[in-house]
Design a protein around this motif. Structure first.
Motif, PDB file in Angstrom:
ATOM      1  N   SER A   1       0.830  -1.205   0.000  1.00 26.79           N
ATOM      2  CA  SER A   1       0.000   0.000   0.000  1.00 26.79           C
ATOM      3  C   SER A   1       0.863   1.253   0.000  1.00 26.79           C
ATOM      4  CB  SER A   1      -0.909  -0.001   1.229  1.00 26.79           C
ATOM      5  OG  SER A   1      -1.627  -1.194   1.293  1.00 26.79           O
TER       6      SER A   1
ATOM      7  N   ASN B   1      -4.364   9.295 -11.489  1.00 29.51           N
ATOM      8  CA  ASN B   1      -5.760   9.103 -11.084  1.00 29.51           C
ATOM      9  C   ASN B   1      -5.788   8.491  -9.685  1.00 29.51           C
ATOM     10  OD1 ASN B   1      -8.426   8.483 -10.819  1.00 29.51           O
ATOM     11  ND2 ASN B   1      -8.606   7.422 -12.785  1.00 29.51           N
ATOM     12  N   PRO B   2      -6.345   9.142  -8.712  1.00 24.25           N
ATOM     13  CA  PRO B   2      -6.366   8.571  -7.358  1.00 24.25           C
ATOM     14  C   PRO B   2      -7.154   7.260  -7.289  1.00 24.25           C
ATOM     15  CG  PRO B   2      -7.750  10.516  -7.480  1.00 24.25           C
ATOM     16  CD  PRO B   2      -6.991  10.453  -8.771  1.00 24.25           C
ATOM     17  N   LEU B   3      -8.048   7.083  -8.262  1.00 21.78           N
ATOM     18  CA  LEU B   3      -8.828   5.843  -8.236  1.00 21.78           C
ATOM     19  C   LEU B   3      -7.950   4.630  -8.537  1.00 21.78           C
ATOM     20  CD1 LEU B   3     -12.072   6.968 -10.073  1.00 21.78           C
ATOM     21  CD2 LEU B   3     -11.776   6.539  -7.634  1.00 21.78           C
TER      22      LEU B   3
ATOM     23  N   THR C   1      -4.678   4.166  -7.746  1.00 21.89           N
ATOM     24  CA  THR C   1      -3.962   3.757  -6.538  1.00 21.89           C
ATOM     25  C   THR C   1      -4.943   3.394  -5.427  1.00 21.89           C
ATOM     26  OG1 THR C   1      -3.761   6.110  -6.086  1.00 21.89           O
ATOM     27  CG2 THR C   1      -1.823   4.989  -6.977  1.00 21.89           C
ATOM     28  N   GLY C   2      -6.118   4.026  -5.475  1.00 22.15           N
ATOM     29  CA  GLY C   2      -7.124   3.729  -4.453  1.00 22.15           C
ATOM     30  C   GLY C   2      -7.538   2.276  -4.468  1.00 22.15           C
ATOM     31  N   GLN C   3      -7.613   1.683  -5.654  1.00 21.99           N
ATOM     32  CA  GLN C   3      -8.069   0.290  -5.705  1.00 21.99           C
ATOM     33  C   GLN C   3      -7.047  -0.644  -5.075  1.00 21.99           C
ATOM     34  OE1 GLN C   3      -8.513  -1.204  -9.681  1.00 21.99           O
ATOM     35  NE2 GLN C   3      -6.756  -0.086 -10.440  1.00 21.99           N
TER      36      GLN C   3
ATOM     37  N   TRP D   1      -7.946  -0.382  -1.321  1.00 19.72           N
ATOM     38  CA  TRP D   1      -9.220  -1.101  -1.147  1.00 19.72           C
ATOM     39  C   TRP D   1      -9.016  -2.596  -1.352  1.00 19.72           C
ATOM     40  CZ3 TRP D   1     -13.148   0.377   1.402  1.00 19.72           C
ATOM     41  CH2 TRP D   1     -13.496   1.738   1.470  1.00 19.72           C
TER      42      TRP D   1
ATOM     43  N   PRO E   1     -15.653   6.813 -10.089  1.00 17.64           N
ATOM     44  CA  PRO E   1     -16.058   6.686  -8.684  1.00 17.64           C
ATOM     45  C   PRO E   1     -17.515   6.243  -8.587  1.00 17.64           C
ATOM     46  CG  PRO E   1     -15.842   8.979  -9.297  1.00 17.64           C
ATOM     47  CD  PRO E   1     -15.335   8.199 -10.464  1.00 17.64           C
TER      48      PRO E   1
ATOM     49  N   GLU F   1     -15.634   9.316  -4.605  1.00 18.65           N
ATOM     50  CA  GLU F   1     -14.465  10.098  -5.005  1.00 18.65           C
ATOM     51  C   GLU F   1     -13.569  10.369  -3.805  1.00 18.65           C
ATOM     52  OE1 GLU F   1     -13.517  12.753  -8.609  1.00 18.65           O
ATOM     53  OE2 GLU F   1     -15.559  12.920  -7.836  1.00 18.65           O
TER      54      GLU F   1
ATOM     55  N   ARG G   1     -11.872   7.220  -2.744  1.00 20.64           N
ATOM     56  CA  ARG G   1     -11.192   6.574  -3.881  1.00 20.64           C
ATOM     57  C   ARG G   1     -11.825   5.225  -4.189  1.00 20.64           C
ATOM     58  NH1 ARG G   1      -4.773   7.279  -3.215  1.00 20.64           N
ATOM     59  NH2 ARG G   1      -4.660   9.550  -3.230  1.00 20.64           N
TER      60      ARG G   1
ATOM     61  N   SER H   1     -13.776   3.137  -6.554  1.00 22.21           N
ATOM     62  CA  SER H   1     -14.248   3.039  -7.933  1.00 22.21           C
ATOM     63  C   SER H   1     -14.996   1.733  -8.108  1.00 22.21           C
ATOM     64  CB  SER H   1     -13.060   3.103  -8.885  1.00 22.21           C
ATOM     65  OG  SER H   1     -12.151   2.099  -8.540  1.00 22.21           O
TER      66      SER H   1
END
Lengths: 199, 249
Positions: free
Chosen positions: A20, A41-43, A45-47, A50, B17, B24, B27, B29
């Protein structure tokens, strides 16, 4: 096992947190077009974060709850099958023993029947032999009686024969000569003639 | 899918998102959403499959037991007796990837294993785990593996960097293999599906010829079903092999 399990768990935790952090600090490699490489895109790295959380939760639920349940069912089954097999094996042993006993009993009964039969046959034979002997003895005595009687008859007949021969001679002589012959002489001649014959 | 200036095959991998502003901010998605869906599906399969806990299993329970025994045998046969401790981890890994691959095959869904960030995350997790287990089990003898036994000392300056490089490239190959397979499959779906739409623009003749790409896409679904389970298996078995090296004395 327990130690290994703890190692795995500690290793997983360290790995997840390390990855992470790595993902957070990933360099902004930007490739036009591929959304997967758009690390700004933060999404994207966000995944990872998560994913780490979800994966860890998945792992904990599986390792603590789900997989032990499946393992218990499988273990129950294998113990049950082996115990059932044990019971079946014992039952088979009992049945084998019963069959052996039955066969032994049959063999014994057969031998006893054979012995009884033999005894009866022997007795019967002995009885019949005895009877036969008795009959033979009786017959032999009867035969000897009869023979004696025949011999006596014969002797009597021979004795009578001499008388008859003397009478006949007397009669012939009387007819031929016209005078009666001397009875003592006739008897002597008949005696002499019959001595020459074998009867 | 068919964009204005040609075919947009990569749009399907874009992350958006969910739940608007909340997603969002967190984070969150559709990728984590589908991860959750995959995890819930696997757990529901195991839960409802094993609920009868019957001695003579029904079809559903038999399927759950086959999954359990398949992974358990793989872990124990490959890693050795220590594999039983890693079995839950291998099971988690295999079914996380398998469910991700298969859910992605449903129309309008999202394939989280087609993101390098996810696959690299999984691969690095395996890598870090194997290094930690190696150090724990073997201590500093672990570093002796970088010099192949029996090789001449003169070759050491050449061999050791190669061995270190091949060791370090493990997570890269592990992650790119899965990522590239998933991306390639889904790009092909999109390309042939776009052909159908393009052919539809040519009237009746196009309608007839559109049967071709549809048939190809149907065959591709079958292929992707194979690839999906194969890649999950490859990921899991390679993890087992790395762990066997880690626990070897």
């Amino acid at each position: 096992m327990g130690v290994m399990m703890k190692t795995v768990r500690a290793g997983l935790l360290a790995a997840v947190s390390g990855v992470s952090l790595l993902a957070m600090a990933a360099p902004g490699a930007y490739a036009a077009g591929m959304p997967q490489l758009d690390f700004h895109n933060p999404l994207v790295t966000g995944q990872v974060i998560w994913g780490a959380v979800i994966f860890l939760g998945f792992y904990l639920v599986l390792s603590r709850v789900m997989l032990p349940r499946v393992g218990r069912v499988l273990e129950d089954r294998s113990t049950r099958i082996s115990s059932d097999l044990e019971v079946a094996r014992a039952a088979k042993q009992d049945a084998d023993k019963a069959v052996a006993e039955l066969q032994q009993a049959r063999k014994d009964a057969l031998a006893e029947a054979q012995a009884n039969l033999q005894k009866a046959l022997d007795e019967e034979q002995r009885a019949s032999e005895q009877k036969m002997q008795e009959i033979n003895a009786r017959l032999a005595s009867e035969i000897s009686d009869a023979e004696q009687r025949v011999a006596a008859e014969k002797v009597r007949a021979f004795a009578a024969l001499k008388d008859i021969a003397a009478d006949t001679t007397q009669a012939l002589v009387t007819r031929l000569t016209g005078s009666a012959a001397d009875a003592a002489l006739v008897a002597q001649k008949v005696e002499g003639a019959s001595a020459h014959r074998t009867l | 899918m068919a964009g204005g200036s040609g075919i947009d095959v990569l749009g399907q991998f874009e992350l958006r998102p969910v739940l608007g502003g909340l997603g969002e901010a967190l984070r969150f998605s559709q990728s984590p959403l589908y991860m959750l869906l995959a995890v819930c599906l696997v757990l529901a399969f195991l839960y409802f499959g094993m609920r009868p806990a019957a001695v003579v299993p029904g079809r559903f329970q038999a399927a759950a037991e086959v999954c359990y025994e398949f992974i358990r045998n793989m872990a124990v046969d490959t890693i050795g007796p220590e594999g039983a401790a890693f079995f839950p981890f291998i099971f988690t890994l295999f079914f996380f990837i398998l469910a991700g691959n298969y859910i992605g095959l449903l129309p309008f869904s999202f394939t989280f294993t087609s993101h390098i960030a996810v696959t690299l995350g999984l691969a690095l997790m395996v890598f870090v785990l194997t290094v930690i287990v190696s150090l724990k089990v073997q201590g500093f003898r672990f570093f002796a593996h970088f010099m192949p036994a029996g090789a001449s000392m003169a070759l050491a300056p050449l061999l050791i960097p190669i061995e270190i490089l091949s060791f370090l490239s493990r997570p890269v190959s592990l992650s790119i293999r899965l990522f590239a397979n998933m991306v390639a499959g889904h790009v092909m779906f999109d390309i042939f599906a776009s052909f159908v739409i393009m052919l539809a623009g040519f009237g009746v003749v196009g309608d007839v010829f559109a049967i071709g790409p549809i048939a190809i896409n149907m065959a591709l679904v079958a292929l992707e079903l194979l690839v999906g389970v194969l890649q999950a298996y490859v990921f899991a078995i390679l993890t087992c092999i790395y762990l066997r090296e880690a626990v070897a004395h």
